[in-house]
Design an enzyme around this catalytic site. Structure first.
Site, short mmCIF file in Angstrom:
data_model
loop_
_atom_site.label_atom_id
_atom_site.label_comp_id
_atom_site.label_asym_id
_atom_site.label_seq_id
_atom_site.Cartn_x
_atom_site.Cartn_y
_atom_site.Cartn_z
N CYS B 103 0.82 -1.12 0.03
CA CYS B 103 -0.01 -0.18 -0.02
C CYS B 103 0.84 1.23 0.19
CB CYS B 103 -1.02 -0.19 1.09
SG CYS B 103 -2.54 1.08 0.89
N HIS B 237 -3.61 -5.70 0.88
CA HIS B 237 -2.66 -5.95 2.20
C HIS B 237 -2.97 -7.21 2.49
CE1 HIS B 237 -2.63 -1.79 3.69
NE2 HIS B 237 -3.67 -1.55 2.94
N GLU B 239 -1.05 -8.71 4.58
CA GLU B 239 -0.84 -8.99 6.17
C GLU B 239 -2.27 -8.91 6.94
OE1 GLU B 239 -0.58 -6.29 4.61
OE2 GLU B 239 -0.82 -4.22 5.74
#
Lengths: 774, 277
Positions: B103, B237, B239
């Site tokens: 990002c 994302h 994560e």
């Protein structure tokens, strides 16, 4: 007398005035109050005069300003305290760990969560972007001040109708306000990296002149890191950390404690603070780090009243006072008068009380993050605050006098019977399908994805049940969201809102009760056991007996329900004066609740999951159509507002939670605005599946009442077909309605009457509205 | 080298706000991550806090709004690195150690010139831009990505080519753009170099426009790597989806205990490092 004759500048290189309240007549006193922007009443001015009379000296401007801040409705709750004490403050709950800037509750043996909701209404009505952004900033600081990491933001918003084309002088178009407020929340919340997970937006003409922007935050921390917004004692110094102090946000609390008028914008623009999320983000890191390392005694946030409130409060909470060197406060610009520095509500500031020996270590942490932090004073044993500026003593007030603001038992009265609306049946079209489609498209029901998708609701990666639920790409609504705060535990926090301004307007007591009922339902629907609530009570001018009556009744309802449901109320907020020349806003008791989820892997969402699963209604439907969206849309007036039977609510929540724990539920949606029909439609929209139902088992009610009554304490559940008999044994009173259907139509039969709608048509009606109007 | 000995530098400044979940992702898989402020690498801190980039095996730029993203997303963070740490970063990349930007981290890598990095490790000027989304809005929504790399990228070695994963997106500036007159030519070059790692697709795995592709990015590109394959930048994302229960639709017949789609990015990189060093 002329103001000029009553004020005398001290011979100093900076502006400081003594105000001659001794020789002032009553009229002069009121002139002083008005021209200095104190917003103090004549009685209050007399109290002030009595205090200085006993001291035998005249007050300085900074002292008068400080008293006005401390005694404002916003700071001392002078009109509400008596009522809150009776109904809310006396609620005891063993899991409350602290009641400070935010409430703190037990999460488990090792961890705690913090919660608070407050209003930022008047600033947002004047400057929606900055008002909303600084609202977030303020509530985040409240959570931080307890030593907690903010983990979720919640923003219930209330505006005038979006299609309004013209507004009275001084009032901004609702569409402009919505865009500004949502942008402010987005740009601030996303930047500080705290997920905005819930909220809701409500539209009613009464909010046109005075929108409501409520902001809530939930935080999380280890229990041994809890702070109490207090100094430890003599030996602590006061460190001001964060943003610099400027002229933005002067007299914010006084502005919040009066009605909005045509000229509010011109007069009060300076009361609106300016937000800076990129000062706040590292400020959060630094405050949490110094707390984690045990370097500080206490923290308190600078909100309403700025330094003038925080210094006195943090010192007195530790049984002490403080000496402040005001010239040490870092400024945004030169030339501020001492009183302006003292009362400025400039954003992104925190006050830290730190033992002298830790000061260097604390300043080092802030320096790494490039956040300004300055020692501005020290704690003293006497309970008074003394301020010097360039060595000159300019302020000395006893904290007992300053912080023990006035308290009023103002008169209250129910509205005269003449103003009560007599019953008028709504003018309903014959075609129920048309009613459902048009209600789905009502801005109060329609999808809020226009705003939700602009908020980062997943940052921190702990939002395990999200605000929009359903098959990916289909985005139905959710009742509550769930945060999983720990990596190594499946325990979660369910967060939800409950509020019904229309019920509250027609029946404040049952409106208050219904708001708590709805909040509890939303928490239970995802699989949480309701645990605590924090309320933001938005009402009109409390000096008007009918408004205070509404407040009193709503508080009574909220308090009774909290007791009955064994909910803690460890924090809350009152916002009065939500009123303009056009009238008051609807009385709006916003309840934000937190529930405990034992195991987040058992959470349930609202979207239908699989064809042939049976569907049930839990809870009793009654002929309680007063203030329902059906009545509001089709000209119905009066009628009975839904009541709450707390025993039934508890029982139904127990059933839903037990069924969820046992893995029987595949979807669950609380039955709220728009009644059963809208609840079912929303479940179809998210799951992209249909329903084949027959609701004749709901008893002797009209088809419309069955479909649209907003009776409290109800849930619709989809049960795993395999566990059908287990469920029926558990939920003996649940009413079987039919099954989920592969055919994407919602079919609801009742004798010869029938609903038959395509899911795609319902989705379109529900999804398009806000995109079209905003 | 053992996974538990792999040190990961999760680099941050003010406004970086996804460092916690980035840290957790590596921690979960057994590595040794550390949240490091840029000033700890440049030495603008007390000696005890000083860190040396060379002591780490993986460098990670998490998401957020570094320095508010007020000039251009990622520009300020990149400028601070470039002025003080450019040789260290170049050395890190040329040694083959993995660098990940998610990002805002992707935006930083592009501003820094580490991506697409056609001719040199760290280009003088940015060669691409992550422009404002076509919708003009911040878009927080689930997105599907098809893995398109032929084997060069060290972050996707454990993910079969053609596989579709769900990584959520949350950004306002994810629209990857190259100079207009050469845009398709550059895309072809990325393809030839095997630098394209992810493209946005719909729920059925087909290339699709808005909202499945939330930004309107060129050729649906969601993530690219450098020609050597050790620097990856992507907008969505991974994560945030280390576990199935973080997926948006896990309540629909999915096992909440199963791993999330994002895990493969981190485990691939750790496997690469543990094999190579």
């Amino acid at each position: 007398m002329d103001m000029a004759e009553l004020t005398r500048k001290r011979d100093l290189p900076f502006p400081l005035y003594e105000v001659d309240i001794f020789s002032a007549s009553d009229r002069d006193l009121m002139n002083i109050s008005a021209s200095m922007g104190l917003n103090l009443s004549l009685d209050e001015m007399h109290e002030v005069r009595k205090y200085f009379d006993a001291k035998g000296r005249l007050p300085t401007d900074i002292e008068l300003q400080s008293i006005a801040q401390a005694w404002s409705e916003h700071c001392c709750y002078k009109s509400s305290k008596v009522i809150l004490r009776e109904h809310i403050f006396t609620i005891k709950h063993p899991d409350v760990l602290a009641k400070g800037d935010a409430g703190v509750m037990v999460f488990d043996d090792e961890y705690a969560y913090a919660l608070r909701v407050e209003s930022h209404n008047h600033p947002s009505a004047i400057e929606p972007y900055g008002g909303a952004a600084t609202g977030i900033g303020g509530i985040v600081r409240d959570i931080l001040a307890m030593g907690a990491q903010p983990v979720a933001l919640v923003d219930p918003l209330f505006f005038g109708p979006l299609d309004l084309k013209e507004t009275p002088p001084g009032v901004k178009l609702p569409k402009y306000l919505v865009r500004g407020v949502v942008s402010g929340i987005r740009d601030y919340g996303n930047r500080i990296g705290i997920p905005t997970v819930a909220g809701g937006v409500f539209f009613d003409p009464s909010y046109t002149g005075n929108c409501l922007v409520n902001v809530g935050c939930v935080g999380f921390m280890r229990r041994d890191r809890l702070l109490n917004n207090a100094v430890k004692g003599v030996g602590d110094v006061l460190i001001l950390a964060g943003g610099r102090t400027g002229r933005d946000g002067i007299h914010g609390v006084n502005f919040a404690s009066a009605e909005l008028t045509e000229t509010s914008e011109e007069e009060s623009r300076g009361s609106v603070q300016l937000g800076d999320p990129i000062t706040k983000e590292p400020l959060i890191h630094a405050c949490l780090e110094v707390n984690e390392r045990g370097l500080i005694s206490g923290i308190k946030d600078l909100g309403g009243g700025g330094l003038s409130c925080v210094v006195g409060e943090i010192s007195l909470a530790g049984g002490c006072g403080a000496d402040v060197e005001l010239d040490r406060v870092p400024l945004k610009e030169e030339g501020l008068a001492p009183w302006e520095i003292w009362v400025s509500e400039s954003q992104e500031r925190m006050m830290l009380a730190t033992p002298e020996e830790n000061v260097d270590a604390v300043l080092e942490v802030f320096a790494l993050w490039d956040v300004t932090a300055t020692v501005i004073g020290r704690v003293v044993s006497d309970q008074r605050v003394r301020i010097t500026y360039d060595g000159e003593l300019i302020y000395e007030l006893d904290l007992d006098f300053l912080t023990k603001g006035p308290e009023y038992c103002r008169p209250w009265a129910p509205p005269s019977s003449a103003s009560k609306e007599s019953f008028l049946a709504p003018n309903l079209p014959e075609d129920v399908n048309a009613i459902i489609l048009s209600t789905l498209a009502d801005p109060n029901i329609a999808s809020k994805e226009w705003m939700v998708l602009q908020y980062d609701h997943e940052v921190r990666a702990s939002t395990v049940v999200k605000p929009l639920q359903g098959k990916t790409g289909f985005r139905g609504p959710g009742d509550g969201v769930v945060i999983k705060p720990l990596m190594d535990s499946y325990r979660g926090l369910a967060i939800a809102i409950g509020v019904n301004p229309w019920f509250t307007s027609q029946d404040p007591y049952n409106g208050g009760r219904s708001s708590v009922d709805e909040m509890c339902r939303n928490i239970a629907a995802v699989g949480g056991r309701p645990h605590s609530l924090t309320d933001c009570m938005n009402f009109g001018n409390p000096e008007k007996p009918e408004r205070l009556y509404e407040f009193r009744e709503a508080v009574r309802g909220v308090g009774e329900m909290a007791r009955a449901m064994n909910l803690a109320v460890p924090s809350g907020n009152v916002s009065f004066y939500n009123e303009t020349a056009l009238g008051p806003t609807l009385p709006t008791p916003t309840c934000m609740g937190v529930g405990i989820v034992e195991d987040i892997r058992k959470c349930v969402t609202t979207d239908l999951k699989r064809a042939q699963n049976p569907v049930y209604l839990i809870g009793e439907t009654k002929d309680e159509m007063g203030a329902s969206i059906l009545y509001r849309r089709y000209g119905g007036k009066g009628g009975k507002v839904p009541e709450v039977d707390a025993t039934a609510l508890s029982r139904n929540i127990d059933t839903v939670l037990a069924a969820g724990q046992a893995g029987m539920l595949r979807s669950c949606h609380d039955c709220a605005d728009g009644g059963l029909a809208i609840t079912l439609a929303e479940m179809c929209i998210g799951g992209d599946l249909g329903l084949q139902l027959d609701i004749s088992g709901m008893g002797d009610l009209s088809f419309e009442t069955k479909l649209f009554s907003e009776s409290n304490s109800r849930f619709v559940v989809e049960v795993d077909a395999v566990k059908r008999s287990d469920f029926e044994r558990l939920a003996k009173d649940a009413i079987y309605l039919g099954v989920v259907d592969q055919d994407k139509r919602m079919v609801i039969r009742d004798g010869h009457r029938k609903v038959d709608l395509k899911v795609a048509a319902m989705r379109k009606a529900w999804s398009d509205t806000l995109w079209r109007l905003v | 080298m053992n996974i538990q000995d792999i040190r990961v530098c999760v680099l941050r400044i003010e406004g970086t706000n996804c460092e916690e979940e980035a840290y957790n992702a590596f921690k979960l898989l057994g590595a040794d991550p550390e949240k490091v402020h840029l000033k700890q690498l440049t030495g603008d801190c007390p000696p005890s806090m000083r860190r040396d980039l060379d002591d780490y095996q993986i460098l990670m730029f998490p998401g957020g709004f570094s320095a508010g993203d007020y000039v251009r997303a990622g520009a300020i963070f990149a400028a601070r690195i470039k002025s003080r740490l450019a040789p260290d970063v170049e050395n890190f990349v040329s040694s083959g150690r993995p660098v990940l930007g998610i990002c805002n981290g992707f935006q930083i890598l592009v501003e820094l010139g580490l991506l697409p990095s056609f001719d040199e490790i760290l280009s003088e000027e940015p060669q691409a831009a992550l422009y404002t989304n076509d919708s003009g809005r911040f878009e927080c929504r689930p997105t599907y990505l098809k893995h398109e790399n032929h084997g060069k990228c060290v972050f996707t070695s454990q993910l079969p080519r053609g596989e579709v994963v769900l990584f959520p997106s949350a950004h306002a500036e994810g629209n990857l753009r190259f100079p207009t007159d050469r845009e398709m030519e550059i895309v072809r070059r990325l393809e030839e170099n095997d630098q394209i790692v992810f493209r946005y697709v719909d729920a059925d795995g087909n290339y699709a426009g808005y909202p499945w592709c939330p930004s309107g990015t060129v050729a649906n590109i969601g993530g690219i790597c450098n020609p050597e394959g050790n620097v990856l930048g992507l907008m969505p994302h991974p994560e945030r989806v280390m576990f199935r229960y973080q997926h948006p639709d896990w309540t629909r017949d999915q096992d909440p205990n199963a791993p999330g789609d994002g895990r493969v990015i981190f485990s691939s990189a750790l496997e690469y490092v543990s094999r190579r060093y």
